[in-house]
Scaffold this motif. Structure first.
Motif: not given
Length: 490
Positions: A52-68
């Motif tokens: 579908f072509s998804w616009p995305t960015i990478t960030v980390t969660d404030t609580w867990t610290g994991r990247a998404h």
């Protein structure tokens, strides 16, 4: 992927892979035969879903610290609109999509993912995003991040401190360090660390400035209390510092945090000195500012109620000096802190006490450099009298515990009295169990009973001197007259 566009991370809250997983769960829950539908081709695999072509960015969660890898809800709406337009069937907006709160506030690089190769390329950047966010979280003193570092038991914490000349701020006159190798101790079964036996520490005095003592902010280079001070030339000091830091480092990495964690109480000055000395620090080094850590703990209510030295409630956002921090933890603040070795040791001790309040505080001994300091007092008018180290028992009687001197409390209330009235577990900068808040009252009462003087040698007034003189005079006259009467008989 070639276009470089920056976007505000606000609103980018939905994990991309979770969107696909949520719809597959929705189909299973409601018995939707998606595989028989014309639009089902987009759900045959995650790779097909990405077309579908998804616009995305990478960030980390404030609580867990994991990247998404995250998308906006508007992108999910656009995907559902496409299905309705092309295939004439409407899918609902599901609720069980993983939603995160981005830790980053600065603009992020926008990437469009349309196939498996582009997703893998973005996915490979997630560990670096985790490391970058972790460095910021630890540097800002986030309690959860710092507690996780300590709980991992695999890090080496290195506290360091510089003292430099007031006349020439480019001249370093002392350097001290203190380290605890948690990974080594945990492997040896020695956990939690014992500061007395498990801290590696050292103190170096620059030979060219061995007799230099600051006046405005007094320094005490010969008052190292935790070992023997070593004298080193200023040309060899950077080499020594680099060697000690290198002995505790793990390799540099763009994705994995270093095993070494640097500690300082107020890091700006120490980092500037390291930079001036051209000390090489790895990119993945984590830095803990104990001042910021304690401030975050207090702001989040994890230190209880505290009082300012004036007696007013401590303001949120205020910072404690190293001396005040130690005093709030029940550590003897009579120890001279303006010695680089002592400051490094107590900074690491303060961090461990904040993380593990049950840590055994080592017994503080008189600094080994006490006698050299006293011998050099005639050379430096900035040297303090001995009372700076050991207050007179007549003024500060034995209080038990550490013999700690508290901050003044408003209204003359001791911490125990304030605690009973407020119900707080910790009501001031200093702990109740080692309270010595009434020493001033003892001194003042003694002064009242002795005519405004502190206990000591009896005061001899001028009248007493005159009376003694008259008595001595009478004795002398009597002795003379007796001698004159008896002399003829000799």
């Amino acid at each position: 992927m070639s276009n470089f566009t920056l976007v505000d991370p606000k609103g980018w809250e939905y994990d991309l892979q979770s969107v696909y997983s949520a719809y597959m769960g929705h189909f299973q829950l409601h018995n939707v035969p998606w595989y028989d539908r014309s639009w089902g081709i987009f759900f045959e695999s995650f790779d097909e879903f990405l077309t579908f072509s998804w616009p995305t960015i990478t960030v980390t969660d404030t609580w867990t610290g994991r990247a998404h890898i995250v998308v906006r809800m508007s992108s999910v709406g656009a995907f559902l609109k496409m299905l309705k337009t092309r295939f004439g069937e409407t899918l609902p907006m599901v609720e069980n999509i993983l939603r995160i709160t981005p830790f980053e506030t600065s603009q992020r690089h926008l990437r469009t993912i349309s196939d498996s190769a582009s997703y893998k390329k973005v996915f490979a950047t997630l560990p670096a995003a985790v490391l970058a966010a972790l460095k910021v979280r630890v540097r800002n003193g986030e309690p959860k991040a710092i507690r996780e570092l300590w709980a991992s038991k695999d890090k080496t914490f290195l506290a360091l401190d510089f003292e430099w000349s007031e006349r020439n701020t480019a001249s370093c006159i002392e350097w001290g360090y203190c380290a605890v190798r948690c990974g080594h101790l945990d492997t040896a079964g020695a956990w939690p660390p014992d500061p007395e036996g498990n801290y590696r520490r050292g103190h170096y005095i620059v030979s060219e400035y061995a007799d230099v003592h600051n006046r405005i902010k007094p320094s005490y280079p010969w008052a190292y209390a935790f070992g023997e001070s070593q004298v080193i030339s200023k040309t060899k000091l950077p080499q020594m510092i680099q060697a000690i830091i290198s002995s505790l480092l793990s390799p540099d990495s763009e994705t994995i945090p270093n095993t070494l964690v640097l500690i300082a109480h107020g890091t700006a000055g120490e980092l500037r000195r390291l930079e001036e000395m051209k000390i090489k620090l790895p990119h993945n080094l984590l830095i803990v500012d104990t001042m910021a850590f304690e401030r975050q703990l207090y702001a989040s209510g994890q230190r209880g109620a505290m009082l300012e030295p004036s007696g007013r409630p401590r303001e949120h956002g205020s910072s404690l000096s190293l001396q005040a921090l130690l005093q709030s933890l029940g550590v003897d603040v009579q120890r001279i802190l303006h010695n680089a070795g002592n400051a490094a040791f107590t900074a690491l001790l303060g961090l461990q006490l904040l993380l593990d309040p049950d840590t055994k505080v080592p017994p503080f001994k008189a600094p080994n450099g006490m006698e050299p300091m006293m011998r050099s007092a005639t050379r430096s008018p900035a040297m303090p009298p001995s009372i700076a180290f050991m207050p007179s028992p007549a003024v500060f009687p034995a209080m038990g515990g550490m013999g700690m001197m508290p901050f003044p409390v408003a209204g003359g209330l001791s911490p125990e009295v304030f605690q009973e009235s407020s119900g707080s577990s910790r009501s001031s900068f200093f702990p109740q169990q080692r309270s010595v808040s009434d020493h001033r009252l003892h001194a003042s009462n003694a002064a009242m009973t002795n005519g405004g003087r502190l206990p000591g040698r009896a005061r001899v007034n001028s009248n007493s001197v005159n009376e003694m003189g008259e008595q001595l005079g009478k004795m002398h006259v009597k002795s003379t007259s007796t001698t004159s009467r008896t002399s003829p008989n000799l």
